[in-house]
Design a protein around this motif. Structure first.
Motif, PDB file in Angstrom:
ATOM      1  N   GLY A 191       0.815  -1.209   0.000  1.00 31.65           N
ATOM      2  CA  GLY A 191       0.000   0.000   0.000  1.00 31.65           C
ATOM      3  C   GLY A 191       0.845   1.255   0.000  1.00 31.65           C
ATOM      4  O   GLY A 191       2.074   1.207   0.051  1.00 31.65           O
ATOM      5  N   ARG A 192       0.149   2.383  -0.051  1.00 33.95           N
ATOM      6  CA  ARG A 192       0.825   3.679  -0.062  1.00 33.95           C
ATOM      7  C   ARG A 192       1.249   4.043   1.354  1.00 33.95           C
ATOM      8  O   ARG A 192       0.476   3.918   2.305  1.00 33.95           O
ATOM      9  N   SER A 193       2.490   4.481   1.493  1.00 37.43           N
ATOM     10  CA  SER A 193       2.999   4.840   2.813  1.00 37.43           C
ATOM     11  C   SER A 193       2.341   6.121   3.294  1.00 37.43           C
ATOM     12  O   SER A 193       2.003   7.003   2.517  1.00 37.43           O
ATOM     13  N   ALA A 194       2.130   6.207   4.601  1.00 41.59           N
ATOM     14  CA  ALA A 194       1.519   7.394   5.200  1.00 41.59           C
ATOM     15  C   ALA A 194       1.998   7.528   6.628  1.00 41.59           C
ATOM     16  O   ALA A 194       2.262   6.539   7.321  1.00 41.59           O
ATOM     17  N   ALA A 195       2.106   8.780   7.090  1.00 43.38           N
ATOM     18  CA  ALA A 195       2.653   9.040   8.419  1.00 43.38           C
ATOM     19  C   ALA A 195       1.760   8.489   9.529  1.00 43.38           C
ATOM     20  O   ALA A 195       2.248   8.124  10.597  1.00 43.38           O
ATOM     21  N   ASP A 196       0.427   8.424   9.301  1.00 45.34           N
ATOM     22  CA  ASP A 196      -0.473   8.014  10.365  1.00 45.34           C
ATOM     23  C   ASP A 196      -0.848   6.538  10.297  1.00 45.34           C
ATOM     24  O   ASP A 196      -1.743   6.083  10.990  1.00 45.34           O
ATOM     25  N   ARG A 197      -0.190   5.768   9.450  1.00 39.94           N
ATOM     26  CA  ARG A 197      -0.458   4.336   9.342  1.00 39.94           C
ATOM     27  C   ARG A 197       0.835   3.560   9.514  1.00 39.94           C
ATOM     28  O   ARG A 197       1.918   4.073   9.261  1.00 39.94           O
ATOM     29  N   ARG A 198       0.698   2.291   9.922  1.00 41.60           N
ATOM     30  CA  ARG A 198       1.898   1.472  10.015  1.00 41.60           C
ATOM     31  C   ARG A 198       2.436   1.241   8.616  1.00 41.60           C
ATOM     32  O   ARG A 198       1.706   1.209   7.627  1.00 41.60           O
ATOM     33  N   GLU A 199       3.730   1.105   8.528  1.00 45.17           N
ATOM     34  CA  GLU A 199       4.362   0.911   7.229  1.00 45.17           C
ATOM     35  C   GLU A 199       4.003  -0.457   6.661  1.00 45.17           C
ATOM     36  O   GLU A 199       3.989  -1.466   7.364  1.00 45.17           O
ATOM     37  N   ASN A 200       3.697  -0.489   5.378  1.00 41.91           N
ATOM     38  CA  ASN A 200       3.513  -1.750   4.678  1.00 41.91           C
ATOM     39  C   ASN A 200       4.873  -2.364   4.359  1.00 41.91           C
ATOM     40  O   ASN A 200       5.884  -1.658   4.256  1.00 41.91           O
ATOM     41  N   GLU A 201       4.889  -3.679   4.186  1.00 45.36           N
ATOM     42  CA  GLU A 201       6.147  -4.310   3.779  1.00 45.36           C
ATOM     43  C   GLU A 201       6.544  -3.866   2.367  1.00 45.36           C
ATOM     44  O   GLU A 201       7.729  -3.754   2.056  1.00 45.36           O
ATOM     45  N   ILE A 202       5.549  -3.637   1.517  1.00 48.08           N
ATOM     46  CA  ILE A 202       5.802  -3.116   0.169  1.00 48.08           C
ATOM     47  C   ILE A 202       5.194  -1.727   0.116  1.00 48.08           C
ATOM     48  O   ILE A 202       3.971  -1.566   0.018  1.00 48.08           O
ATOM     49  N   CYS A 203       6.037  -0.713   0.253  1.00 47.21           N
ATOM     50  CA  CYS A 203       5.579   0.674   0.343  1.00 47.21           C
ATOM     51  C   CYS A 203       5.638   1.337  -1.025  1.00 47.21           C
ATOM     52  O   CYS A 203       6.698   1.390  -1.649  1.00 47.21           O
ATOM     53  N   LEU A 204       4.503   1.834  -1.481  1.00 52.32           N
ATOM     54  CA  LEU A 204       4.408   2.530  -2.754  1.00 52.32           C
ATOM     55  C   LEU A 204       4.100   4.002  -2.493  1.00 52.32           C
ATOM     56  O   LEU A 204       3.645   4.362  -1.409  1.00 52.32           O
ATOM     57  N   VAL A 205       4.342   4.838  -3.480  1.00 50.42           N
ATOM     58  CA  VAL A 205       4.145   6.273  -3.283  1.00 50.42           C
ATOM     59  C   VAL A 205       3.088   6.857  -4.205  1.00 50.42           C
ATOM     60  O   VAL A 205       2.635   7.978  -3.996  1.00 50.42           O
ATOM     61  N   SER A 206       2.682   6.125  -5.215  1.00 50.52           N
ATOM     62  CA  SER A 206       1.726   6.652  -6.188  1.00 50.52           C
ATOM     63  C   SER A 206       0.391   6.969  -5.535  1.00 50.52           C
ATOM     64  O   SER A 206      -0.126   6.196  -4.715  1.00 50.52           O
ATOM     65  N   GLY A 207      -0.192   8.094  -5.923  1.00 49.67           N
ATOM     66  CA  GLY A 207      -1.470   8.510  -5.359  1.00 49.67           C
ATOM     67  C   GLY A 207      -2.644   7.655  -5.775  1.00 49.67           C
ATOM     68  O   GLY A 207      -3.716   7.752  -5.170  1.00 49.67           O
ATOM     69  N   ILE A 208      -2.484   6.810  -6.783  1.00 50.27           N
ATOM     70  CA  ILE A 208      -3.594   5.937  -7.178  1.00 50.27           C
ATOM     71  C   ILE A 208      -3.628   4.655  -6.358  1.00 50.27           C
ATOM     72  O   ILE A 208      -4.574   3.866  -6.461  1.00 50.27           O
ATOM     73  N   VAL A 209      -2.588   4.432  -5.544  1.00 53.06           N
ATOM     74  CA  VAL A 209      -2.537   3.259  -4.674  1.00 53.06           C
ATOM     75  C   VAL A 209      -3.142   3.617  -3.325  1.00 53.06           C
ATOM     76  O   VAL A 209      -2.819   4.657  -2.747  1.00 53.06           O
ATOM     77  N   SER A 210      -4.034   2.779  -2.816  1.00 59.11           N
ATOM     78  CA  SER A 210      -4.632   3.028  -1.509  1.00 59.11           C
ATOM     79  C   SER A 210      -3.641   2.701  -0.402  1.00 59.11           C
ATOM     80  O   SER A 210      -2.677   1.958  -0.598  1.00 59.11           O
ATOM     81  N   ARG A 211      -3.894   3.274   0.786  1.00 57.82           N
ATOM     82  CA  ARG A 211      -2.955   3.064   1.896  1.00 57.82           C
ATOM     83  C   ARG A 211      -2.884   1.596   2.305  1.00 57.82           C
ATOM     84  O   ARG A 211      -1.829   1.115   2.714  1.00 57.82           O
ATOM     85  N   GLU A 212      -3.984   0.893   2.228  1.00 61.69           N
ATOM     86  CA  GLU A 212      -4.005  -0.545   2.480  1.00 61.69           C
ATOM     87  C   GLU A 212      -4.609  -1.189   1.233  1.00 61.69           C
ATOM     88  O   GLU A 212      -5.801  -1.463   1.166  1.00 61.69           O
ATOM     89  N   HIS A 213      -3.770  -1.408   0.232  1.00 62.39           N
ATOM     90  CA  HIS A 213      -4.279  -1.793  -1.088  1.00 62.39           C
ATOM     91  C   HIS A 213      -4.523  -3.297  -1.202  1.00 62.39           C
ATOM     92  O   HIS A 213      -5.511  -3.730  -1.797  1.00 62.39           O
ATOM     93  N   GLY A 214      -3.606  -4.090  -0.678  1.00 68.51           N
ATOM     94  CA  GLY A 214      -3.758  -5.542  -0.776  1.00 68.51           C
ATOM     95  C   GLY A 214      -2.607  -6.222  -0.077  1.00 68.51           C
ATOM     96  O   GLY A 214      -1.816  -5.591   0.631  1.00 68.51           O
ATOM     97  N   GLN A 215      -2.515  -7.516  -0.272  1.00 67.40           N
ATOM     98  CA  GLN A 215      -1.419  -8.256   0.345  1.00 67.40           C
ATOM     99  C   GLN A 215      -1.098  -9.511  -0.450  1.00 67.40           C
ATOM    100  O   GLN A 215      -1.942 -10.041  -1.185  1.00 67.40           O
ATOM    101  N   LEU A 216       0.155  -9.954  -0.311  1.00 64.62           N
ATOM    102  CA  LEU A 216       0.574 -11.233  -0.857  1.00 64.62           C
ATOM    103  C   LEU A 216       0.721 -12.208   0.302  1.00 64.62           C
ATOM    104  O   LEU A 216       1.318 -11.869   1.328  1.00 64.62           O
ATOM    105  N   ARG A 217       0.187 -13.420   0.126  1.00 64.41           N
ATOM    106  CA  ARG A 217       0.215 -14.420   1.189  1.00 64.41           C
ATOM    107  C   ARG A 217       0.784 -15.735   0.670  1.00 64.41           C
ATOM    108  O   ARG A 217       0.458 -16.172  -0.434  1.00 64.41           O
ATOM    109  N   ASN A 218       1.603 -16.354   1.507  1.00 63.34           N
ATOM    110  CA  ASN A 218       2.063 -17.715   1.239  1.00 63.34           C
ATOM    111  C   ASN A 218       1.153 -18.676   1.993  1.00 63.34           C
ATOM    112  O   ASN A 218       1.130 -18.684   3.229  1.00 63.34           O
TER     113      ASN A 218
END
Length: 214
Positions: A26-53
């Motif tokens: 997801g998109r990184s933001a100061a008020d949210r925990r960091e995602n393992e895969i941090c993106l910066v594009s404004g079209i990506v939501s802060r919690e966009h999705g996840q990859l799972r094994n």
């Protein structure tokens, strides 16, 4: 060794997925925990999705709350009418994309591979030319080390736009799907030639190249 290759802002980033069983994207933001895969594009939501094994297999799960959705191999992952989204099984060479309405350089392209991409990422300027790609010495873009045909693919510049076509018997993939005819390219598209991967950026290509032994 599974790997996710991310193209964002015309830069390539690699994530070795074996380090975690779940990767939040997801998109990184100061008020949210960091995602393992941090993106910066404004079209990506802060919690966009996840990859799972899950039991040794990798899946992508779209967050129901993201605003632009996610495409897998050129097809939007469907939004269920009720409940949570189902995990989507990822196969080697699958392409995940987040696209905005304008389809421009804000888009994010992600390549999933079930083994590390060998070598290094190189840039090749197109300079408004027609180019052929392959292992042969007469190609404009010569790529060795992937057992490619002498001429495997062609990029034709027609009125300032590039079209991709196959030159040989080996399938040429665009955004995770084989092409059957000359196809218009858009910036951020992913091209697959056997185990060689590349991204089209409008005026240049970024492609994987095996390092020469010293």
């Amino acid at each position: 060794m599974a790997e996710l290759i991310v193209l964002e802002n015309k830069q390539v980033f690699s994530y070795s997925l074996d380090a975690h069983a779940a990767w939040f994207l997801g998109r990184s933001a100061a008020d949210r925990r960091e995602n393992e895969i941090c993106l910066v594009s404004g079209i990506v939501s802060r919690e966009h999705g996840q990859l799972r094994n899950i039991e040794g297999q990798w899946f992508y799960v779209d967050n129901p709350g993201n605003k632009n959705g996610t495409f897998r191999n050129g097809v939007r992952i469907p939004r269920p009418l009720t409940g949570i989204r189902q995990p989507v099984f990822l196969e080697n060479g699958d392409i995940l994309q987040v696209r905005g309405p304008a389809h421009n350089d804000l888009d994010v392209t992600m390549l999933f591979v079930n083994a590390s991409v060998p070598g290094e990422w190189m840039r090749f300027m197109l300079n408004d030319r027609n180019i052929t790609i392959g292992s042969g010495k007469h190609c404009e873009l010569i790529i060795q080390g992937f057992s490619l045909e002498e001429r495997i693919a062609k990029l034709a510049n027609i009125n300032g736009q590039y079209f991709l076509s196959s030159c040989g018997q080996t399938a040429v993939f665009l955004n995770g799907r084989p092409i059957t005819a000359s196809t218009l390219l858009q910036s951020g598209d992913a091209i697959g030639l056997k185990d060689c991967h590349m991204f089209f950026l409008g005026t240049e290509l970024i492609y994987s190249r095996i390092r020469k032994k010293l």
